[in-house]
Structure formats: structure tokens, C-alpha cells
Design a protein around this motif. Structure first.
Motif, PDB file in Angstrom:
ATOM      1  N   LEU A   1       0.832  -1.195   0.000  1.00  0.00           N
ATOM      2  CA  LEU A   1       0.000   0.000   0.000  1.00  0.00           C
ATOM      3  C   LEU A   1       0.872   1.253   0.000  1.00  0.00           C
ATOM      4  O   LEU A   1       1.830   1.357   0.758  1.00  0.00           O
ATOM      5  CB  LEU A   1      -0.909   0.015   1.239  1.00  0.00           C
ATOM      6  N   TRP A   2       0.479   2.195  -0.851  1.00  0.00           N
ATOM      7  CA  TRP A   2       1.181   3.474  -0.939  1.00  0.00           C
ATOM      8  C   TRP A   2       0.185   4.572  -0.596  1.00  0.00           C
ATOM      9  O   TRP A   2      -0.812   4.773  -1.303  1.00  0.00           O
ATOM     10  CB  TRP A   2       1.737   3.683  -2.354  1.00  0.00           C
ATOM     11  N   TYR A   3       0.431   5.269   0.491  1.00  0.00           N
ATOM     12  CA  TYR A   3      -0.474   6.327   0.946  1.00  0.00           C
ATOM     13  C   TYR A   3      -0.104   7.624   0.268  1.00  0.00           C
ATOM     14  O   TYR A   3       1.065   8.020   0.242  1.00  0.00           O
ATOM     15  CB  TYR A   3      -0.371   6.480   2.466  1.00  0.00           C
ATOM     16  N   ARG A   4      -1.109   8.318  -0.273  1.00  0.00           N
ATOM     17  CA  ARG A   4      -0.851   9.553  -1.023  1.00  0.00           C
ATOM     18  C   ARG A   4      -1.491  10.791  -0.399  1.00  0.00           C
ATOM     19  O   ARG A   4      -1.433  11.858  -0.980  1.00  0.00           O
ATOM     20  CB  ARG A   4      -1.375   9.396  -2.457  1.00  0.00           C
ATOM     21  N   GLY A   5      -2.120  10.641   0.748  1.00  0.00           N
ATOM     22  CA  GLY A   5      -2.711  11.804   1.391  1.00  0.00           C
ATOM     23  C   GLY A   5      -4.219  11.703   1.488  1.00  0.00           C
ATOM     24  O   GLY A   5      -4.815  10.678   1.151  1.00  0.00           O
ATOM     25  N   ARG A   6      -4.833  12.776   1.940  1.00  0.00           N
ATOM     26  CA  ARG A   6      -6.284  12.831   2.077  1.00  0.00           C
ATOM     27  C   ARG A   6      -6.906  13.337   0.781  1.00  0.00           C
ATOM     28  O   ARG A   6      -6.355  14.209   0.112  1.00  0.00           O
ATOM     29  CB  ARG A   6      -6.671  13.750   3.232  1.00  0.00           C
ATOM     30  N   LEU A   7      -8.067  12.813   0.447  1.00  0.00           N
ATOM     31  CA  LEU A   7      -8.759  13.272  -0.753  1.00  0.00           C
ATOM     32  C   LEU A   7      -9.062  14.762  -0.679  1.00  0.00           C
ATOM     33  O   LEU A   7      -9.022  15.462  -1.691  1.00  0.00           O
ATOM     34  CB  LEU A   7     -10.061  12.489  -0.939  1.00  0.00           C
ATOM     35  N   ASP A   8      -9.380  15.246   0.526  1.00  0.00           N
ATOM     36  CA  ASP A   8      -9.770  16.645   0.652  1.00  0.00           C
ATOM     37  C   ASP A   8      -8.590  17.579   0.899  1.00  0.00           C
ATOM     38  O   ASP A   8      -8.774  18.780   1.091  1.00  0.00           O
ATOM     39  CB  ASP A   8     -10.807  16.820   1.765  1.00  0.00           C
ATOM     40  N   ASP A   9      -7.340  17.050   0.877  1.00  0.00           N
ATOM     41  CA  ASP A   9      -6.172  17.892   1.091  1.00  0.00           C
ATOM     42  C   ASP A   9      -5.603  18.458  -0.214  1.00  0.00           C
ATOM     43  O   ASP A   9      -4.824  19.398  -0.207  1.00  0.00           O
ATOM     44  CB  ASP A   9      -5.059  17.112   1.804  1.00  0.00           C
ATOM     45  N   MET A  10      -5.964  17.870  -1.331  1.00  0.00           N
ATOM     46  CA  MET A  10      -5.424  18.302  -2.622  1.00  0.00           C
ATOM     47  C   MET A  10      -5.851  19.734  -2.942  1.00  0.00           C
ATOM     48  O   MET A  10      -6.954  20.152  -2.620  1.00  0.00           O
ATOM     49  CB  MET A  10      -5.917  17.338  -3.701  1.00  0.00           C
ATOM     50  N   PHE A  11      -4.944  20.515  -3.553  1.00  0.00           N
ATOM     51  CA  PHE A  11      -5.318  21.843  -4.016  1.00  0.00           C
ATOM     52  C   PHE A  11      -4.584  22.121  -5.330  1.00  0.00           C
ATOM     53  O   PHE A  11      -3.677  21.392  -5.723  1.00  0.00           O
ATOM     54  CB  PHE A  11      -5.020  22.916  -2.963  1.00  0.00           C
ATOM     55  N   LYS A  12      -5.008  23.169  -6.007  1.00  0.00           N
ATOM     56  CA  LYS A  12      -4.459  23.507  -7.319  1.00  0.00           C
ATOM     57  C   LYS A  12      -3.593  24.761  -7.220  1.00  0.00           C
ATOM     58  O   LYS A  12      -3.948  25.735  -6.557  1.00  0.00           O
ATOM     59  CB  LYS A  12      -5.587  23.766  -8.310  1.00  0.00           C
ATOM     60  N   VAL A  13      -2.463  24.743  -7.917  1.00  0.00           N
ATOM     61  CA  VAL A  13      -1.588  25.896  -8.049  1.00  0.00           C
ATOM     62  C   VAL A  13      -1.387  26.137  -9.537  1.00  0.00           C
ATOM     63  O   VAL A  13      -0.820  25.280 -10.234  1.00  0.00           O
ATOM     64  CB  VAL A  13      -0.231  25.680  -7.351  1.00  0.00           C
ATOM     65  N   SER A  14      -1.892  27.248 -10.029  1.00  0.00           N
ATOM     66  CA  SER A  14      -1.821  27.564 -11.465  1.00  0.00           C
ATOM     67  C   SER A  14      -2.362  26.416 -12.303  1.00  0.00           C
ATOM     68  O   SER A  14      -1.813  26.070 -13.350  1.00  0.00           O
ATOM     69  CB  SER A  14      -0.379  27.896 -11.870  1.00  0.00           C
ATOM     70  N   GLY A  15      -3.421  25.766 -11.805  1.00  0.00           N
ATOM     71  CA  GLY A  15      -4.069  24.697 -12.545  1.00  0.00           C
ATOM     72  C   GLY A  15      -3.456  23.331 -12.344  1.00  0.00           C
ATOM     73  O   GLY A  15      -4.013  22.330 -12.809  1.00  0.00           O
ATOM     74  N   ALA A  16      -2.321  23.243 -11.643  1.00  0.00           N
ATOM     75  CA  ALA A  16      -1.647  21.958 -11.423  1.00  0.00           C
ATOM     76  C   ALA A  16      -1.963  21.455 -10.020  1.00  0.00           C
ATOM     77  O   ALA A  16      -2.080  22.228  -9.072  1.00  0.00           O
ATOM     78  CB  ALA A  16      -0.140  22.115 -11.594  1.00  0.00           C
ATOM     79  N   THR A  17      -2.084  20.132  -9.892  1.00  0.00           N
ATOM     80  CA  THR A  17      -2.474  19.514  -8.626  1.00  0.00           C
ATOM     81  C   THR A  17      -1.278  19.363  -7.683  1.00  0.00           C
ATOM     82  O   THR A  17      -0.222  18.857  -8.085  1.00  0.00           O
ATOM     83  CB  THR A  17      -3.095  18.136  -8.884  1.00  0.00           C
ATOM     84  N   VAL A  18      -1.483  19.780  -6.436  1.00  0.00           N
ATOM     85  CA  VAL A  18      -0.466  19.625  -5.389  1.00  0.00           C
ATOM     86  C   VAL A  18      -1.055  18.792  -4.258  1.00  0.00           C
ATOM     87  O   VAL A  18      -2.149  19.083  -3.776  1.00  0.00           O
ATOM     88  CB  VAL A  18      -0.006  20.991  -4.841  1.00  0.00           C
ATOM     89  N   TYR A  19      -0.324  17.751  -3.865  1.00  0.00           N
ATOM     90  CA  TYR A  19      -0.709  16.943  -2.711  1.00  0.00           C
ATOM     91  C   TYR A  19       0.267  17.264  -1.575  1.00  0.00           C
ATOM     92  O   TYR A  19       1.476  17.020  -1.700  1.00  0.00           O
ATOM     93  CB  TYR A  19      -0.667  15.456  -3.045  1.00  0.00           C
TER      94      TYR A  19
ATOM     95  N   GLU B   1      -1.230  29.354  -3.118  1.00  0.00           N
ATOM     96  CA  GLU B   1       0.203  29.119  -3.102  1.00  0.00           C
ATOM     97  C   GLU B   1       0.532  28.035  -2.083  1.00  0.00           C
ATOM     98  O   GLU B   1      -0.244  27.782  -1.156  1.00  0.00           O
ATOM     99  CB  GLU B   1       0.974  30.399  -2.795  1.00  0.00           C
ATOM    100  N   VAL B   2       1.664  27.387  -2.284  1.00  0.00           N
ATOM    101  CA  VAL B   2       2.119  26.337  -1.383  1.00  0.00           C
ATOM    102  C   VAL B   2       2.840  26.984  -0.207  1.00  0.00           C
ATOM    103  O   VAL B   2       3.728  27.821  -0.396  1.00  0.00           O
ATOM    104  CB  VAL B   2       3.065  25.348  -2.100  1.00  0.00           C
TER     105      VAL B   2
ATOM    106  N   SER C   1       8.509  22.762 -10.049  1.00  0.00           N
ATOM    107  CA  SER C   1       8.529  24.149  -9.593  1.00  0.00           C
ATOM    108  C   SER C   1       7.232  24.582  -8.933  1.00  0.00           C
ATOM    109  O   SER C   1       7.250  25.326  -7.941  1.00  0.00           O
ATOM    110  CB  SER C   1       8.842  25.077 -10.770  1.00  0.00           C
ATOM    111  N   PHE C   2       6.080  24.098  -9.434  1.00  0.00           N
ATOM    112  CA  PHE C   2       4.807  24.540  -8.870  1.00  0.00           C
ATOM    113  C   PHE C   2       4.542  23.935  -7.491  1.00  0.00           C
ATOM    114  O   PHE C   2       3.652  24.396  -6.776  1.00  0.00           O
ATOM    115  CB  PHE C   2       3.648  24.217  -9.824  1.00  0.00           C
ATOM    116  N   LYS C   3       5.304  22.908  -7.102  1.00  0.00           N
ATOM    117  CA  LYS C   3       5.142  22.279  -5.797  1.00  0.00           C
ATOM    118  C   LYS C   3       6.055  22.891  -4.731  1.00  0.00           C
ATOM    119  O   LYS C   3       5.887  22.620  -3.539  1.00  0.00           O
ATOM    120  CB  LYS C   3       5.428  20.782  -5.878  1.00  0.00           C
TER     121      LYS C   3
END
Length: 568
Positions: free
Chosen positions: A445-463, A500-501, A525-527
Motif C-alpha cells: 500500500l502506498w499512501y498519497r494523502g487525504r482526498l480533501d487535502d489536494m489543491f491547485k496551483v496555477s491549474g496543477a495539482t499539489v498533494y 500558493e504552497v 517548480s509549482f510544488k
């Protein structure tokens, strides 16, 4: 872990022996066939009666003494009206008294409700209501706090009514409040103590694995507390299933600084020692210098808990002169000798939650994972089935694809107070965790975070978890926490509503410029965070009463004290 049935050494009782993959603990794990607290206490008394069960600061108690003390207290509680199905709240510090009271409650079929000593009065009142607590045990004072006086400020009259055995509208279920130093014992009741002990014995025989054991409160950084209900059977199965990976067995001397009111301290500490026949080392109020002396004196063999707890000890001036040579490799790396520490990500990230009574996935903590599995959480334990689904459709995804982690099996909670079965579990009986992850073809199993934690920066997904992992891998970084903030220049590329991150980093060796430069070598760069706060003191990271990071408070801290990093 696979289970095989054998026969007990005496009295003809059937037991279940957990057969570890690779020789778990020291002698494996033996469980009673009837998975209940009273049956487990009886087994521990028979097999390990003279062994220390719990060492608390300067006190110690054997399994026999713990069984005797909890049985006597159970008789007093029964004489005062506690019985099967009662819900007994506990607000106390870690220690022998906490363990004795908890076992007294659970052995007669009453339901334990551990309550955090960090709760503020409105939070405590809310949890008493949610759990429908019928009796409450409260420490007189702790860290300068008087919980009963505080409770009166939000519910005037409640304490006086309950201490007199009368109900109050603020918590209609509450029948009685005791201070922990005035709990009734068998000799103080009107009924003769021998008769009460007979009643206790009868109640113990009536406890079944399907009976409710505990209500544990959990909350995410944005959600209200949830009252998670576990049964005797599912709770003890979950603990037993984790012991091999955690390397806990008979003869171990386990230190976990987590409070008993959290799953990590209760299931991962107290019940783990009871199931394994190990000795638990506990402190009422951990303090680095005192803790180091305690661990040296008691010859701790396993140190488990949060990584930052070990890091704080390792950073203390007294650490270098402390003899921790009894520690085994399954301990947290920060307290191990440098030559014994595993490489970053080489050991499994034990993964679990309150709903699974602790970890449900892992691998042996004294052994490196295969190189291509570094960074994974290991494999699911027996008793928990993991399914990865598309969070929108609930359809299972192929191995390796990311989706929502869903769980089912006999180790998973019975339910959540106030929520129907259909709200909590899907049509196939899987618990909707809202965690994001992937299960590869080998079952890792590989944990990638919470579904509701994801956000967008300039249209790109950041976890956030991905960025946190990269920052924590930087030399000299003790910990890192990542979230999003409104972009500092809303008229820029992202426009109004842009994010912003932002990162809070625990380090004494970095500034934002250095962190930005090193993060650029590891992240797109966006992360890379554009707002930083570097803390030398990990205690400044805001946390909820559940122990989880308080995201809202973290954002406020970043807004008030954070600084912008260099431009990309």
C-alpha cells in the motif's frame, strides 16, 4: 497474521496462537479463544502473572497485581451502579491508575470512553454528549487544570448534580461523576465485598467478543470529533495482528509516550502489552531529561511513537550520555545509534487510523523493505481487506492506480456514533476512509494523502503529503507540514482565488532561501513552497486535542509569521 488453534497448557482452555511471519516478538502471541478483556486478563495472569505489566514513573505493577486491583475496583463500580453497557468516561494522565480504572470498566462489559486531557471545556462537554457517557472519572488536577471547575463554566450545575447522583439537562445520560482519588471500592459499598466480587465474575462471563469495548474519539484537522466504536473482538484482533510487524512480544519493555486516551497509547501501548505479555513503560507527564533517565533505568527495548517525540529526546543535551544500549532496531530511528538507523524510507510507514484500532498495514520494523517498496506502508494485516476505488463511482481500480482507500474485515470498527451503517460503509461493507492511495500488484500500500487535502496551483495539482515527504528528506529537517494559502499576488498568473504552497519546517539549520533551493532539486517548480515558516521548537506546531496538526491554526501561523521565499 495467520492464526492456528492449539490447546492451553493448563485447565484445558483453547487458545489462539498468532503465528508470525518470521518469528514475531520473542515467543509469538497467545490469545484466549474468547477474545474479551476478562478472558485476556485471566490468560495473562496464568502465563505471566509475576511479569511487570506496567511501569509508571517510580511505580510498577505485575499482571497479577493489575488483575487483582482492577477486579476490586470493578466490584466497587458495580456496587455504585456500573454494569454491562454503561459508558464510563476517563479524564486522567497515563499511569497505573488509568490502566486499573480502564480494565475495571471493560472487564464487566461496560464501555470505556477515554477522553483527552487536552480538551477545552466546550469540547469535553460535546464529547460527553456524543458518547452518552453515564459515569465520569476525572483527575483532581493536572498541569494546573481543574477539569470539574472548567466543566461548570460551560454547564452550570452539571458537576454538582452528577456528583450527587442526579441527572442534568446538559448531559442527560450522565448519572455520576467521581474524582479519580475517590473511586468506590468493594469495601465501601453497602453490599458485602464478596457478593460484589461474585457479581463481577458473573458479568465477566457474560462478556462476548461482539460486545462494545471502547468509544475512541478521532477528528481530522477540519472535521468535528467522531465517536468510533470498537468491540472486544475487533479491538484485540487488530492489536494482535500488528504485533509481529511492530516486533512486540513477551519479554519486551515497550515505551510509548502517546497518551492512553489516544489509539496509539491505548491500543498501541496498554492493550499491546496485555496481548503480548510485554511490559509497558509509561509516564504521566513526559519531560526529556526525566524521560531519558527513566528509559535508561528501565532498560527500554522498544521505543515507538511519533518520530518527533524521538527527535526531541535525541536533541536533548543529556541524550549522548544516556545508556540506551538495550534498544532494538524496531525502535524509532532518532534514538538508535547512527550505524543502526535505516535509510530514509527503507522501513515501512506503519499506517492506520482510529477506525482500525491502530495500524492495519505494515512490514517488520527491524527489516528493510525490498528496494522497490521503499516509501510504502507495507502490506495489509490479516483481518483487514483493502480496496482502492474511484472515489466518484466506487468502482475498483487496477493495481498501481490511485484512488480512495476502502477497508473491511473483522478488525475494523463496528461503527461511528450517530451515523447509520450506510453513511459509514459502502454497499459491499467497505469503510470509506477518504484517504488516497494505491495498492500495487504485490499487495503493498502506498499512501498519497487525504482526498480533501489536494489543491491547485496555477491549474496543477499539489498533494501536501508529497511535498512534506520531500522536505522531510532534506538533511537537518526534523519535520515539515504543508498546506495552501491564498496567493500573495491575487492579480498574478493565477488570478483571484489563486493558491500558493506554504510550509512550516522544523529545523535549526535552515532558512527559507536554503529550503527553497534544496526543494527545487526534488520537486516540480509549482510544488515548491513560496511561503515558509522555520521553527526551531516542534512544540510550536499547533495541534488539535486529537494530536493531529490543526490546519486552520497552521495557516494562521503562516499568515502571521511566514515569509516569502525567493522567486522561482
Amino acid at each position: 497474521m495467520p492464526q492456528v488453534e492449539t490447546e492451553a497448557e493448563t485447565v484445558g482452555e483453547a487458545v489462539v496462537e498468532t503465528a508470525p511471519a518470521g518469528g514475531g516478538g520473542r515467543d509469538g502471541v497467545v490469545l484466549p479463544a474468547e477474545l474479551t478483556i476478562p478472558a485476556l486478563l485471566a490468560l495473562r495472569r496464568r502465563l505471566d502473572g509475576a511479569v511487570q505489566a506496567l511501569v509508571n514513573d517510580d511505580e510498577a505493577v505485575t499482571f497479577t497485581e493489575l488483575d487483582d486491583a482492577s477486579r476490586a475496583l470493578a466490584a466497587g463500580l458495580v456496587g455504585a451502579g456500573v454494569s454491562k453497557g454503561s459508558r464510563v468516561g476517563l479524564v486522567m494522565a497515563n499511569g497505573i491508575e488509568w490502566a486499573t480504572a480502564a480494565l475495571a470498566v471493560m472487564r464487566v462489559g461496560a464501555v470505556l470512553v477515554p477522553l483527552s486531557t487536552l480538551l477545552r471545556p466546550p469540547e469535553l462537554l460535546a464529547q460527553l454528549r456524543v458518547a452518552a457517557v453515564t459515569e465520569l472519572v476525572v483527575v483532581p488536577r493536572l498541569r494546573g487544570r481543574d477539569y470539574l471547575a472548567e466543566l461548570e463554566t460551560v454547564a452550570p450545575g452539571l458537576v454538582a448534580h452528577a456528583r450527587a447522583g442526579r441527572r442534568h439537562a446538559a448531559v442527560p445520560s450522565l448519572r455520576r461523576i467521581w474524582r479519580s482519588d475517590e473511586l468506590p471500592d468493594a469495601t465501601s459499598a453497602a453490599v458485602p465485598s464478596t457478593a460484589l466480587l461474585d457479581v463481577v465474575d458473573g458479568l465477566e462471563h457474560a462478556v462476548r467478543p461482539a460486545d462494545d469495548l471502547v468509544v475512541l474519539f478521532t477528528s481530522g484537522s477540519r472535521s468535528t470529533p467522531k465517536g468510533v466504536v470498537h468491540t472486544h473482538g475487533n479491538g484485540l484482533r487488530a492489536v494482535a495482528a500488528s504485533l509481529d510487524c511492530r516486533r512486540i512480544g513477551r519479554g519486551e519493555r515497550l515505551y510509548i509516550p502517546m497518551p492512553f486516551f489516544w489509539t496509539g497509547g491505548f491500543g498501541g501501548g496498554l492493550l499491546s502489552a496485555l496481548v503480548a505479555g510485554a511490559t509497558l513503560l509509561a509516564e504521566a507527564v513526559p519531560e526529556p531529561a526525566r524521560t531519558l533517565a527513566f528509559l535508561e533505568r528501565e532498560r527500554v527495548t522498544l521505543f515507538r511513537g511519533w518520530p518527533d517525540q524521538a527527535a526531541r529526546l535525541a536533541a536533548h543535551p543529556a541524550f549522548a550520555a544516556t545508556d540506551l544500549s538495550a534498544l532494538r532496531p524496531a525502535s524509532l530511528p532518532a534514538v538508535l545509534p547512527a550505524a543502526s538507523r535505516p535509510a530514509q524510507g527503507a522501513r515501512a510507514n506503519l499506517f492506520g487510523m482510529t477506525e482500525t484500532f491502530g495500524p492495519y498495514c505494515g512490514s517488520r520494523l527491524d527489516t528493510d523493505l525490498p528496494p522497490d517498496k521503499h516509501g510504502s506502508c507495507g502490506q495489509p494485516f490479516a483481518g483487514v481487506e483493502v480496496r482502492i476505488v474511484d472515489p466518484d463511482t466506487g468502482t475498483a481500480v487496477p493495481p498501481g492506480d490511485e484512488g480512495e482507500i476502502r477497508l473491511r474485515g473483522p478488525n475494523v470498527m463496528r461503527g461511528i456514533i450517530g451515523r447509520s451503517h450506510g453513511e459509514v460503509f459502502d454497499a459491499d461493507g467497505f469503510y470509506r476512509t477518504a484517504d488516497r492511495g494505491a495498492l500495487d500488484a504485490d499487495g503493498y500500500l502506498w499512501y498519497r494523502g487525504r482526498l480533501d487535502d489536494m489543491f491547485k496551483v496555477s491549474g496543477a495539482t499539489v498533494y501536501p503529503m508529497e511535498v512534506e515527504a520531500a522536505l522531510r528528506a532534506l538533511p537537518g529537517v526534523a519535520d515539515a507540514y504543508v498546506t495552501d494559502l491564498p496567493a500573495g499576488d491575487p492579480g498574478g498568473v493565477g488570478g483571484a482565488g489563486a493558491r500558493e504552497v506554504a510550509a512550516v519546517v522544523v529545523s535549526s539549520a535552515h532558512d527559507p532561501d536554503q529550503l527553497t533551493e534544496q526543494a527545487r532539486a526534488r520537486l516540480s517548480s509549482f510544488k515548491v513552497p513560496t511561503r515558509w515558516l522555520v521553527l526551531g521548537d516542534p512544540h510550536r506546531v499547533p495541534r488539535l486535542a486529537s494530536g493531529k496538526v490543526d490546519i486552520n491554526a497552521l495557516r494562521l501561523l503562516l499568515t502571521e509569521e511566514g515569509v516569502a521565499g525567493p522567486r522561482r
